[in-house]
Design a protein around this motif. Structure first.
Motif, PDB file in Angstrom:
ATOM      1  N   TYR A  78       0.825  -1.208   0.000  1.00 51.17           N
ATOM      2  CA  TYR A  78       0.000   0.000   0.000  1.00 51.17           C
ATOM      3  C   TYR A  78       0.858   1.257   0.000  1.00 51.17           C
ATOM      4  N   ASP A  79       2.199   1.083   0.087  1.00 56.47           N
ATOM      5  CA  ASP A  79       3.090   2.237   0.138  1.00 56.47           C
ATOM      6  C   ASP A  79       4.493   1.753  -0.222  1.00 56.47           C
ATOM      7  N   LYS A 119      -5.515  -1.243   4.694  1.00 49.98           N
ATOM      8  CA  LYS A 119      -4.656  -0.113   4.341  1.00 49.98           C
ATOM      9  C   LYS A 119      -4.659   0.134   2.835  1.00 49.98           C
ATOM     10  N   LYS A 122      -7.981   1.787   2.042  1.00 49.51           N
ATOM     11  CA  LYS A 122      -7.950   3.186   2.481  1.00 49.51           C
ATOM     12  C   LYS A 122      -7.144   4.035   1.498  1.00 49.51           C
ATOM     13  N   ARG A 123      -6.001   3.517   1.060  1.00 49.32           N
ATOM     14  CA  ARG A 123      -5.165   4.270   0.121  1.00 49.32           C
ATOM     15  C   ARG A 123      -5.866   4.452  -1.228  1.00 49.32           C
ATOM     16  N   SER A 124      -6.590   3.421  -1.649  1.00 47.25           N
ATOM     17  CA  SER A 124      -7.289   3.505  -2.937  1.00 47.25           C
ATOM     18  C   SER A 124      -8.371   4.581  -2.903  1.00 47.25           C
ATOM     19  N   ARG A 125      -9.043   4.734  -1.761  1.00 46.70           N
ATOM     20  CA  ARG A 125     -10.062   5.769  -1.627  1.00 46.70           C
ATOM     21  C   ARG A 125      -9.429   7.157  -1.625  1.00 46.70           C
ATOM     22  N   GLU A 126      -8.292   7.265  -0.981  1.00 47.76           N
ATOM     23  CA  GLU A 126      -7.609   8.552  -0.928  1.00 47.76           C
ATOM     24  C   GLU A 126      -7.168   9.013  -2.316  1.00 47.76           C
ATOM     25  N   GLU A 127      -6.766   8.064  -3.136  1.00 50.74           N
ATOM     26  CA  GLU A 127      -6.258   8.407  -4.465  1.00 50.74           C
ATOM     27  C   GLU A 127      -7.290   8.186  -5.565  1.00 50.74           C
ATOM     28  N   ASN A 128      -8.487   7.739  -5.163  1.00 49.94           N
ATOM     29  CA  ASN A 128      -9.596   7.567  -6.106  1.00 49.94           C
ATOM     30  C   ASN A 128      -9.245   6.623  -7.254  1.00 49.94           C
TER      31      ASN A 128
END
Length: 533
Positions: A78-79, A119, A122-128
């Motif tokens: 995820y990072d 995680k 969550k990251r996918s939602r943040e970056e759409n």
């Protein structure tokens, strides 16, 4: 990137932070939380490794002669991976290289890639973007990092999302054997009480009360094997409804799908020992109905920034991303300088030894028999050290001592006496150092285009310098003199030498001959600058 084997080996076991954790399998006992570890039956390698379950060194016994099955927990993608991750993977890469290169054991290594997780979502939602896009991007970044660090890739990478059908079947097997249960909400939990005192092999495990989770859990220690997906989350079909796997079950399933009901070695960070590895063991033994699924667990400690008691982690936002193969327990300029110094000593010796072997360096007579004896002693000391809990500091110390004795014999003289030369022993020493350090071979052998260019340049300079130093009137009563018209050539040679030094190319004039080397610190800085650019 090329600050390689000597650096990583020397700091690997400083403070003894790689623990080989033997789990359980067949004869000698050492109990933890009501369980005892039993020595496996099979092929005794003659090595010993520290067992963080028994808190002592144990003989390394493999199921099949000459072959080690090895499973490791891979990244949750995820990072970007950071230096702490790099340390863990490099440390185990060293151990695998020692097993294969020094002791002739074939290592079959499988690693899981966790490509679905809270995680990641969550990251996918943040970056759409979709979770799959996030996971593939950071998986590729992870593999590139491992390649840049020269970590040998596993025999197979396995993604969680591509093994969900195996995970569902694995959970069904655990339920069938009476060690898991489903709730009306669509969760499936492992039933810790069903295995009695077989749960709790790692320190602190027996007092762990677990997460509250579902109100329908039978025991707070019970952990999720399957959980229903929330709206707009990735999901898969299962007998318990649409959902996705729990964290721990993925490793048990993937490892079992490759290696079956018996695993020689399992590795991961020390923070995974509990609950992750504890739960893996419980699940796997419940599924296979065996008393000892994994025979040895290897744990690496945390990386700390110098002067800080906090481990390096993304959650603490104190991490350094991976750029080069820098490895240390306490990351600091001082530890990096120490590693570079050791490596430069080896590189300098190798360059000087090659110059002597090639006839470019004239030396006093060499005590050849003494060097052969030192080489035999070093080989014995290195093998004994690595067989004793992979004691790399002691092994590197033996290598550095061998190099010290070699350097003492390479005493340059301006003119040779035509006596016996001893190039073979230096060739043997350099070859052995290269063999042990493995990755150091690309440094010690001076491979690549840059050394070839430097070789040509240094050769041309030596020819010009020799011409400039020629003395036409050796019988002059006031001593031989140089050709006055050739002094500018000699000055140009000196200027070229001085100009190359800041670039990391060191030319050493030895009488009428010259040797050269490329300083490792300059190489490291150049690689870092290129990558940052």
């Amino acid at each position: 990137m090329w600050i390689a084997m000597i650096q990583k080996a020397k700091v690997l076991c400083r403070g003894r932070y790689v623990n080989a954790v033997k789990c359980r399998s067949n004869a000698s006992s050492c109990g933890v939380s009501g369980r005892k570890w039993t020595r496996p039956s099979g092929f005794d390698t003659g090595l010993k490794t520290f067992n963080s379950l028994t808190k002592q060194k144990e003989p390394l016994v493999l199921t099949r002669e000459g072959t080690a099955t090895w499973y490791s927990c891979g990244p949750t993608v995820y990072d970007h991976a950071h230096l702490g991750h790099a340390c863990s993977y490099v440390r185990f890469d060293i151990l695998q290289r020692i097993l294969s290169k020094v002791f002739g054991i074939t290592v079959i290594h499988a690693m899981v890639i966790t490509d679905i997780d809270d995680k990641i979502i969550k990251r996918s939602r943040e970056e759409n973007v979709s979770p799959a896009v996030i996971a593939r991007f950071y998986e590729d970044e992870f593999k590139k990092d491992m390649l840049s660090l020269k970590v040998i890739p596993p025999a197979v990478y396995l993604r969680v999302t591509e093994n969900v059908h195996h995970i569902v079947a694995f959970i069904e097997g655990i339920i069938k054997n009476g060690h898991a249960y489903a709730t009306k909400e669509g969760d499936v939990y492992f039933d810790v009480q069903s295995i009695g005192d077989n749960y709790g092999k790692f320190v602190g495990a027996t007092s762990f009360e677990g997460d509250p989770g579902s109100s329908n859990k039978r025991d707070l220690r019970d952990f999720a094997l399957w959980k229903p997906s929330k709206p707009q989350e990735p999901h898969w079909d299962s007998p318990w409804g649409k959902g996705r796997p729990g964290w721990h079950i993925e490793c048990s399933t993937v490892a079992s799908s490759v290696f079956g009901s018996q695993l020689d070695i399992h590795s991961g960070g020390v923070d995974l020992a509990f609950p992750h590895h504890e739960n893996e063991i419980a699940q796997s033994e419940a599924y296979h109905q065996c008393s000892q699924w994994g025979n040895y667990f290897l744990h690496s400690g945390h990386l700390h920034l110098k002067g800080s008691t906090e481990k390096m982690s993304k959650s603490l936002k104190n991490y350094i991303t991976i750029k080069i193969r820098w490895v240390a327990i306490d990351y600091s300029d001082g530890s990096m300088s120490e590693a570079r110094t050791s490596l430069e000593t080896l590189v300098t010796f190798a360059g000087t030894a090659r110059a002597y072997m090639g006839g470019q360096l004239l030396c006093s007579p060499v005590q050849e028999d003494l060097l052969w004896e030192r080489l035999v002693e070093a080989k014995s000391q290195v093998t004994k050290a690595l067989a004793d809990d992979f004691d790399t500091p002691r092994a590197v110390g033996a290598l550095m001592n061998l190099v010290h004795h070699g350097n003492r014999q390479l005493q340059p003289v301006s003119t040779g006496d035509g006596g016996t030369r001893s190039p073979a022993v230096f060739g043997a020493i350099v070859a052995y150092v290269r063999e042990v350090l493995d990755q150091g071979a690309d440094v010690l052998s001076s491979s690549g285009s840059l050394p070839a260019v430097v070789e040509c340049l240094a050769g041309f300079r030596s020819a010009v310098r020799a011409f400039a130093l020629a003395r036409p009137d050796a019988d002059c009563p006031n001593g031989p003199r140089l050709h006055p018209d050739r002094l500018p050539l000699l000055q140009a040679c000196d200027a070229l030498r001085d100009d190359l030094a800041p670039l990391g190319v060191l030319i050493k004039d030895r009488g009428t001959t010259s040797t050269w080397e490329i300083k490792s610190s300059q190489r490291g800085h150049k690689v870092q600058e290129d990558q940052e650019t």
